[in-house]
Scaffold this active site. Structure first.
Site, PDB file in Angstrom:
ATOM      1  N   TYR A  21      18.921  39.095  36.188  1.00  0.00           N
ATOM      2  CA  TYR A  21      19.821  38.640  35.129  1.00  0.00           C
ATOM      3  C   TYR A  21      19.445  37.221  34.692  1.00  0.00           C
ATOM      4  CZ  TYR A  21      23.011  42.578  36.145  1.00  0.00           C
ATOM      5  OH  TYR A  21      23.576  43.814  36.322  1.00  0.00           O
ATOM      6  N   ASP A 150      17.063  47.019  38.040  1.00  0.00           N
ATOM      7  CA  ASP A 150      15.913  46.107  38.135  1.00  0.00           C
ATOM      8  C   ASP A 150      14.903  46.490  39.214  1.00  0.00           C
ATOM      9  OD1 ASP A 150      17.390  45.449  40.420  1.00  0.00           O
ATOM     10  OD2 ASP A 150      16.454  43.484  40.452  1.00  0.00           O
ATOM     11  N   GLU A 151      14.932  47.730  39.669  1.00  0.00           N
ATOM     12  CA  GLU A 151      14.065  48.153  40.764  1.00  0.00           C
ATOM     13  C   GLU A 151      13.490  49.514  40.468  1.00  0.00           C
ATOM     14  OE1 GLU A 151      15.372  48.211  45.079  1.00  0.00           O
ATOM     15  OE2 GLU A 151      17.172  47.687  43.954  1.00  0.00           O
TER      16      GLU A 151
END
Length: 534
Positions: A21, A150-151
């Site tokens: 973020y 995010d992975e």
DNA sequence: ATTCGGTGGTAC
DNA sequence: GTACCACCG
């Protein structure tokens, strides 16, 4: 002789965006600075940065802030809960679970950015879209399984084999050796001993080590593409399975990658605290540790299977045994799309919902967001959800369960329809009791079915592009042909396409000049768009 | 220290 | 179908 062994080994990478973020907000700040929209404030570069989520009881409460607004908080309005902390801020001791005020005390220059809000709640669209852009780049490398916003896991086995066939060892090594080699210090006895491992003569490399090196090479290229094209850094772990890759990706953060030397897996696991393994980080891990009076994975590996079974049953015991030995056959699932789309909000303390009128209001807000996101999802993936789920948190549920319950019904498209149906579900729940209060509400859409593709002029028109986009993946130093050539698309046509697709096409064209190979996939947005009923 | 807003998976 | 778990920023 070694050729048989190759087939049994996988190369799996786990990639993770660093303080994601924060990176998104950093990029946003950069753009706003460039556009002269930060009224003379310092450059966004290298400044400690935290992202806060509003706290309804703090000064400022839920301020309406669109992604495009100035969302940097100041003047005492920034004391909200931190949800992301940049590495510059971490270096000054700022931690998650602090408040804005503490961050400011530790890092006075810290930029405190609030998540965008919409319909009186946090709106994470900005980050979701950024995550999708990154996933689209990573998908060029091999089979992708998105694990969160995010992975992602990548199965690089096939791509790595191809790289080994097509690329000079020296070329692979040149990029691969920028990775840390976890466990290599055991060989050389030095702190940063990756060098010794990478410096071995080619004849000393076993086949699976070479595959890992090729995986590292691919990963390097993918991470570089993310930096070059999107401005985001990632960390990555490259290992023989998902569990090890996940463990390895966190070893050297931020912005670097680590290869787990296979020979050192047991050394690494031996003293590793149990809670560091995915799946053992919470209650189950504690139960194991307490039940067996052990602390490390090594101890777990030496525990007789019988004893494991006593504590957690046969099936889980098997899993624990394998994992403790560094084994994990969980495949990387080819999944770039989310399986569900949901949105929710908490209503703590005095904010608890106690009337149908108030519930109706918030359900309308939530379903409006849900509908927006479902429509965007349909546009992108050519599919629609069939199941609507209402989730409730209520102290009234606490006697019977953990305080949560959910109810589902067939999903009818449209914000109003969803709002109506969700309200019906809620009313049924409420009708069973005299007085009630709700401290959390969520709605989610799932059970997606794809819409049929149909033929059409558009499809015919872009047949070449579609065909090219389906060409096998290749990430090498010498780029393969780009899926779409510049002259295949009329400029005016391009301008009318949705922004995401324009970007995609431009990116695939840009690859011709870049070191990260093209010829890949990313067919979803492009081919879906072109095969979609218009 | 465990907020808030998410995700995916499994047990029953 | 629902409850619950694990994990993420």
């Amino acid at each position: 002789m070694t050729t048989r062994a190759i087939a049994t080994h996988r190369v799996v990478a786990h990639l993770d965006l660093d303080a994601f973020y924060c990176q998104v907000e950093r990029r946003d700040l950069r753009a706003k600075t460039a556009a002269g929209r930060r009224d003379g404030r310092a450059s966004a570069e290298d400044v400690p940065l935290v992202v806060v989520q509003y706290n309804p009881f703090e000064r400022g409460g839920v301020r309406a802030l669109a992604p495009d607004d100035d969302r940097e908080l100041r003047d005492g309005f920034e004391n909200h809960s931190l949800i992301a902390v940049s590495y510059e801020a971490r270096a000054r001791g700022v931690k998650r679970n602090m408040r804005g005020r503490e961050a400011r005390a530790l890092a006075p220059a810290c930029a405190v950015v609030q998540v965008p809000t919409r319909r009186s709640k946090a709106d994470l669209t900005l980050y979701r879209e950024a995550g999708r852009e990154v996933a689209a780049v990573l998908a060029r490398g091999g089979t992708i399984e998105r694990a969160s916003i995010d992975e992602a896991y990548l199965d690089l086995t096939e791509s790595a084999k191809k790289v080994l066939e097509e690329t000079a060892w020296a070329t692979i090594l040149e990029k691969a050796r920028t990775s840390h080699a976890a466990g290599a210090s055991a060989v050389s006895g030095k702190g940063y001993a990756s060098v010794a491992w990478w410096n071995r003569d080619e004849s000393e490399w076993r086949e699976e080590e070479k595959l890992l090196a090729a995986g590292a090479y691919i990963c390097f290229n993918l991470r570089k593409a993310c930096v070059d094209e999107l401005g985001y850094t990632l960390s990555a772990g490259i290992a023989l399975n998902k569990m090890l890759a996940k463990l390895t990706s966190g070893m050297n953060k931020p912005a670097s990658q680590t290869v787990l030397c296979p020979d050192h897996t047991s050394t690494l696991l031996d003293e590793l605290p149990i809670d560091r393994i995915r799946g053992l980080g919470a209650k189950f891990g504690r139960e194991l540790a307490d039940g067996l009076n052990v602390k490390t994975i090594g101890e777990l590996a030496r525990t007789p299977l019988r004893k494991l079974e006593e504590v957690c049953g046969e099936e889980k015991a098997q899993w624990v045994r394998k994992v403790s030995l560094g084994l994990d056959d969980d495949p990387v699932k080819a999944r770039e799309m989310p399986k569900s789309i949901g949105t929710g909000k908490t209503f703590r303390g005095a904010l608890a919902i106690r009337s149908i009128a108030s519930a109706k209001h918030w359900l309308a807000e939530l379903t409006a967001e849900l509908n927006d996101r479902c429509e965007a999802d349909e546009e992108e993936w050519n599919r629609v959800p069939k199941l609507l789920t209402l989730g409730l948190s209520s102290p009234d549920e606490r006697e019977t369960s953990s305080g949560h319950c959910s109810r589902r019904c067939p999903l009818r498209p449209g914000a109003d329809e969803m709002a109506q149906d969700a309200l019906t579900l809620l009313s049924k729940w409420a009708s069973g009791r005299e007085r009630w209060s709700i401290t959390g509400m969520s709605v989610s859409a799932s059970n997606f079915v794809s819409l049929e593709k149909d033929s059409g002029d558009v499809v015919e028109m872009f047949k070449n592009a579609t065909k090219a986009a389906k060409a096998p993946a290749s990430v090498s130093a010498t780029p393969a042909a780009s899926p779409i050539k510049a002259d295949q698309i009329d400029k005016n046509v391009l301008a009318e396409l949705p922004e995401a697709i324009q970007r995609e096409i431009r990116a695939s064209m840009g690859l011709l000049d870049k070191s990260t190979g093209g010829g890949v996939k990313r067919k979803n947005e492009i081919t879906n768009y072109f095969s979609k009923k218009r």
